[in-house]
Design a protein around this motif. Sequence first.
Motif, PDB file in Angstrom:
ATOM      1  N   TYR A  93       0.709  -1.066   0.150  1.00 49.76           N
ATOM      2  CA  TYR A  93      -0.046  -0.209   0.019  1.00 49.76           C
ATOM      3  C   TYR A  93       0.835   1.352  -0.096  1.00 49.76           C
ATOM      4  N   SER A  94       0.549   2.493  -0.292  1.00 55.43           N
ATOM      5  CA  SER A  94       1.071   3.696  -0.331  1.00 55.43           C
ATOM      6  C   SER A  94       1.030   4.260   1.078  1.00 55.43           C
ATOM      7  N   VAL A  95       2.240   4.743   1.427  1.00 56.54           N
ATOM      8  CA  VAL A  95       2.190   5.194   2.704  1.00 56.54           C
ATOM      9  C   VAL A  95       2.311   6.748   2.793  1.00 56.54           C
ATOM     10  N   SER A  96       1.588   7.493   3.658  1.00 59.12           N
ATOM     11  CA  SER A  96       1.403   8.949   3.513  1.00 59.12           C
ATOM     12  C   SER A  96       1.908   9.641   4.854  1.00 59.12           C
ATOM     13  N   SER A  97       2.253   8.616   5.979  1.00 63.39           N
ATOM     14  CA  SER A  97       2.437   9.050   7.211  1.00 63.39           C
ATOM     15  C   SER A  97       3.321   8.005   7.838  1.00 63.39           C
ATOM     16  N   PHE A  98       3.552   7.837   9.140  1.00 66.34           N
ATOM     17  CA  PHE A  98       4.220   6.718   9.504  1.00 66.34           C
ATOM     18  C   PHE A  98       3.342   5.686   9.731  1.00 66.34           C
ATOM     19  N   ILE A  99       3.761   4.446   9.814  1.00 64.71           N
ATOM     20  CA  ILE A  99       2.639   3.350   9.833  1.00 64.71           C
ATOM     21  C   ILE A  99       3.023   2.297  10.970  1.00 64.71           C
ATOM     22  N   GLN A 100       2.058   1.261  11.151  1.00 65.18           N
ATOM     23  CA  GLN A 100       2.230   0.461  12.360  1.00 65.18           C
ATOM     24  C   GLN A 100       2.004  -0.896  11.462  1.00 65.18           C
ATOM     25  N   SER A 101       2.158  -1.801  12.119  1.00 68.06           N
ATOM     26  CA  SER A 101       1.826  -3.214  11.706  1.00 68.06           C
ATOM     27  C   SER A 101       1.051  -3.892  12.639  1.00 68.06           C
ATOM     28  N   ARG A 102      -0.245  -4.129  12.421  1.00 67.02           N
ATOM     29  CA  ARG A 102      -1.122  -5.080  13.334  1.00 67.02           C
ATOM     30  C   ARG A 102      -1.444  -6.248  12.923  1.00 67.02           C
ATOM     31  N   LEU A 103      -1.567  -7.364  13.716  1.00 67.68           N
ATOM     32  CA  LEU A 103      -2.277  -8.643  13.364  1.00 67.68           C
ATOM     33  C   LEU A 103      -3.300  -8.768  14.206  1.00 67.68           C
ATOM     34  N   TYR A 104      -4.440  -9.415  13.801  1.00 69.02           N
ATOM     35  CA  TYR A 104      -5.581  -9.876  14.509  1.00 69.02           C
ATOM     36  C   TYR A 104      -5.848 -11.115  14.444  1.00 69.02           C
ATOM     37  N   ILE A 105      -6.244 -11.889  15.354  1.00 67.16           N
ATOM     38  CA  ILE A 105      -7.060 -13.043  15.292  1.00 67.16           C
ATOM     39  C   ILE A 105      -8.377 -12.895  15.074  1.00 67.16           C
ATOM     40  N   TYR A 106      -9.267 -13.363  14.018  1.00 65.93           N
ATOM     41  CA  TYR A 106     -10.749 -13.040  13.790  1.00 65.93           C
ATOM     42  C   TYR A 106     -11.306 -14.556  14.229  1.00 65.93           C
ATOM     43  N   ASN A 107     -12.645 -14.130  14.578  1.00 67.21           N
ATOM     44  CA  ASN A 107     -13.623 -15.520  14.753  1.00 67.21           C
ATOM     45  C   ASN A 107     -14.825 -15.136  14.123  1.00 67.21           C
ATOM     46  N   ASN A 108     -15.279 -16.183  13.412  1.00 68.82           N
ATOM     47  CA  ASN A 108     -16.481 -16.145  12.586  1.00 68.82           C
ATOM     48  C   ASN A 108     -16.666 -14.652  11.960  1.00 68.82           C
ATOM     49  N   ASN A 109     -15.453 -14.148  11.378  1.00 67.59           N
ATOM     50  CA  ASN A 109     -15.545 -12.799  10.498  1.00 67.59           C
ATOM     51  C   ASN A 109     -15.862 -11.641  11.442  1.00 67.59           C
ATOM     52  N   GLU A 110     -15.530 -11.824  12.768  1.00 66.55           N
ATOM     53  CA  GLU A 110     -15.752 -10.755  13.706  1.00 66.55           C
ATOM     54  C   GLU A 110     -14.105 -10.423  14.162  1.00 66.55           C
ATOM     55  N   ILE A 111     -13.789  -9.001  14.285  1.00 70.60           N
ATOM     56  CA  ILE A 111     -12.537  -8.584  15.041  1.00 70.60           C
ATOM     57  C   ILE A 111     -12.691  -8.701  16.425  1.00 70.60           C
ATOM     58  N   SER A 112     -14.056  -8.282  16.850  1.00 71.60           N
ATOM     59  CA  SER A 112     -14.031  -8.264  18.475  1.00 71.60           C
ATOM     60  C   SER A 112     -14.938  -9.153  18.855  1.00 71.60           C
ATOM     61  N   TYR A 113     -14.670 -10.084  19.862  1.00 74.63           N
ATOM     62  CA  TYR A 113     -15.530 -11.310  20.248  1.00 74.63           C
ATOM     63  C   TYR A 113     -14.922 -11.627  21.840  1.00 74.63           C
ATOM     64  N   GLN A 114     -15.771 -12.454  22.289  1.00 78.61           N
ATOM     65  CA  GLN A 114     -15.504 -13.026  23.607  1.00 78.61           C
ATOM     66  C   GLN A 114     -14.439 -14.230  23.270  1.00 78.61           C
ATOM     67  N   GLY A 115     -13.045 -14.103  23.953  1.00 77.75           N
ATOM     68  CA  GLY A 115     -12.159 -15.107  23.592  1.00 77.75           C
ATOM     69  C   GLY A 115     -12.134 -16.231  24.814  1.00 77.75           C
ATOM     70  N   ASP A 116     -11.750 -17.303  24.785  1.00 82.05           N
ATOM     71  CA  ASP A 116     -11.784 -18.203  25.579  1.00 82.05           C
ATOM     72  C   ASP A 116     -10.291 -18.418  26.439  1.00 82.05           C
ATOM     73  N   GLY A 117      -9.448 -17.611  25.837  1.00 81.19           N
ATOM     74  CA  GLY A 117      -7.934 -17.790  26.665  1.00 81.19           C
ATOM     75  C   GLY A 117      -6.977 -19.174  26.342  1.00 81.19           C
ATOM     76  N   THR A 118      -7.546 -19.692  25.157  1.00 82.72           N
ATOM     77  CA  THR A 118      -6.877 -21.001  24.909  1.00 82.72           C
ATOM     78  C   THR A 118      -7.027 -21.142  23.358  1.00 82.72           C
ATOM     79  N   SER A 119      -7.673 -20.765  22.665  1.00 85.44           N
ATOM     80  CA  SER A 119      -7.664 -20.609  21.182  1.00 85.44           C
ATOM     81  C   SER A 119      -6.768 -19.876  20.528  1.00 85.44           C
TER      82      SER A 119
END
Length: 191
Positions: A93-119
């Motif tokens: 992608y094109s950068v126009s300012s500083f960048i970060q890098s983020r990695l998310y675990i998804y669950n059933n197409n959701e970025i925010s969900y109740q985690g179980d602490g082991t999966s």
Amino acid sequence: LSPNATLTADKLVEGSNNGAKMFYNNNFAVTSGTASLSIYAKKGERSQIRIDDGVTGNGIIADLTDGSYTLLSSATGGVQYINDGWYHIYFSYSVSSFIQSRLYIYNNNEISYQGDGTSGLYVWGFQQEVGSYATSYIPTSGQANGVTRVADSSSQTPPDGVIGQTEGTIYADVNINGLKNDNTLISVNNG
């Protein structure tokens, strides 16, 4: 076991909180131009992963069951099956300012969900770099910046009497997901 057959992969395990399950790095030293992010990932109890730039929404969401993916914002990229359940996930992608890098675990197409602490899921070779495409994995061994990939090279000296000056061999090891039109896999001609 990582894609390069060493015991260097990690399992990311989600927390037991209700919210996003995220790993990130702030302030990658690029302020303009093009950048690329890539990772190798394999499903565990979770099978969806998202990587993004953390600023503009450019990124990719990948399904580690079948390799399907969705590009986010104006990112270009894709997913490639490697072996043993591992996928190479990448975007640019094109950068126009500083960048970060983020990695998310998804669950059933959701970025925010109740985690179980082991999966979780397995990752290896998370890489951010300057350039319009993701290169092969470049081990940095803890170095912060400026690591350059060694150029690829190949040479072959056939033994006498096996392959002459006017003959040769073509070998292909392929995984066919479906052929189109005339079902031609390989075509060789003098054109």
